[in-house]
Design a protein around this motif. Structure first.
Motif, mmCIF file in Angstrom:
data_model
loop_
_atom_site.group_PDB
_atom_site.id
_atom_site.type_symbol
_atom_site.label_atom_id
_atom_site.label_comp_id
_atom_site.label_asym_id
_atom_site.label_seq_id
_atom_site.Cartn_x
_atom_site.Cartn_y
_atom_site.Cartn_z
ATOM 1 N N TYR A 44 0.964 -1.268 -0.085
ATOM 2 C CA TYR A 44 -0.081 -0.083 0.075
ATOM 3 C C TYR A 44 0.909 1.152 0.111
ATOM 4 C CZ TYR A 44 -2.912 3.783 1.705
ATOM 5 O OH TYR A 44 -3.601 4.900 1.934
ATOM 6 N N MET A 45 1.937 1.238 0.846
ATOM 7 C CA MET A 45 2.805 2.471 0.769
ATOM 8 C C MET A 45 3.591 2.633 -0.491
ATOM 9 S SD MET A 45 2.075 3.753 3.847
ATOM 10 C CE MET A 45 3.129 5.057 3.663
ATOM 11 N N ARG A 46 3.893 1.514 -0.974
ATOM 12 C CA ARG A 46 4.487 1.644 -2.283
ATOM 13 C C ARG A 46 3.599 2.204 -3.484
ATOM 14 N NH1 ARG A 46 4.157 -1.750 -6.265
ATOM 15 N NH2 ARG A 46 3.432 -3.270 -4.975
ATOM 16 N N LEU A 47 2.438 1.852 -3.244
ATOM 17 C CA LEU A 47 1.295 2.384 -4.272
ATOM 18 C C LEU A 47 1.379 3.819 -4.098
ATOM 19 C CD1 LEU A 47 -0.661 -0.783 -4.439
ATOM 20 C CD2 LEU A 47 0.671 0.133 -6.402
ATOM 21 N N THR A 48 1.165 4.213 -2.906
ATOM 22 C CA THR A 48 0.752 5.496 -2.522
ATOM 23 C C THR A 48 1.873 6.483 -3.057
ATOM 24 O OG1 THR A 48 1.461 5.554 -0.278
ATOM 25 C CG2 THR A 48 -0.949 5.057 -0.803
ATOM 26 N N ARG A 49 3.088 6.167 -2.982
ATOM 27 C CA ARG A 49 4.238 7.031 -3.279
ATOM 28 C C ARG A 49 4.317 7.106 -4.896
ATOM 29 N NH1 ARG A 49 6.936 3.425 0.653
ATOM 30 N NH2 ARG A 49 7.766 2.191 -1.150
ATOM 31 N N ARG A 50 3.696 6.327 -5.544
ATOM 32 C CA ARG A 50 3.547 6.367 -6.984
ATOM 33 C C ARG A 50 2.400 7.375 -7.128
ATOM 34 N NH1 ARG A 50 5.472 0.980 -9.927
ATOM 35 N NH2 ARG A 50 5.042 2.328 -11.432
ATOM 36 N N ASP A 51 1.604 7.803 -6.519
ATOM 37 C CA ASP A 51 0.648 9.086 -7.064
ATOM 38 C C ASP A 51 1.304 10.055 -7.515
ATOM 39 O OD1 ASP A 51 -1.250 7.636 -6.099
ATOM 40 O OD2 ASP A 51 -1.472 8.818 -4.210
#
Length: 91
Positions: A44-51
């Motif tokens: 989840y954290m990895r995906l949110t950093r990709r915003d």
């Protein structure tokens, strides 16, 4: 490998599905349709950093638009194009 489970099954044995989601995402279905995905916190954290920030092209100057149109991708960054198309760079 992603697994799939019904909402009822996840509700009855949440701990086991929580443990499974640490290894791979778990797609949770309701009425036979995918509804939610249970994923590890790190994912989840990895995906949110990709915003990414999005701006309207109408807010760009003519010079900015011309610079974008004239730009070229550096060698070795084909994987970024693959993100846009949903295809792997080797496809």
């Amino acid at each position: 490998m992603t697994s799939t489970a019904t909402a009822a099954a996840v509700s009855k044995n949440f701990g086991a599905y929580q443990d499974a989601a640490v290894r791979d995402p778990v797609i949770i279905t309701k009425n036979g349709r995918p509804r939610t995905v249970l994923i590890a916190y790190e994912d989840y954290m990895r995906l949110t950093r990709r915003d990414r920030r999005v701006e309207l092209t109408s807010s760009l100057s003519d010079n900015d638009l011309a610079a974008i149109e004239a730009s070229e991708m550096d060698d070795g960054l084909d994987h970024l194009n693959a993100e846009l198309t949903g295809k792997h760079a080797a496809d």
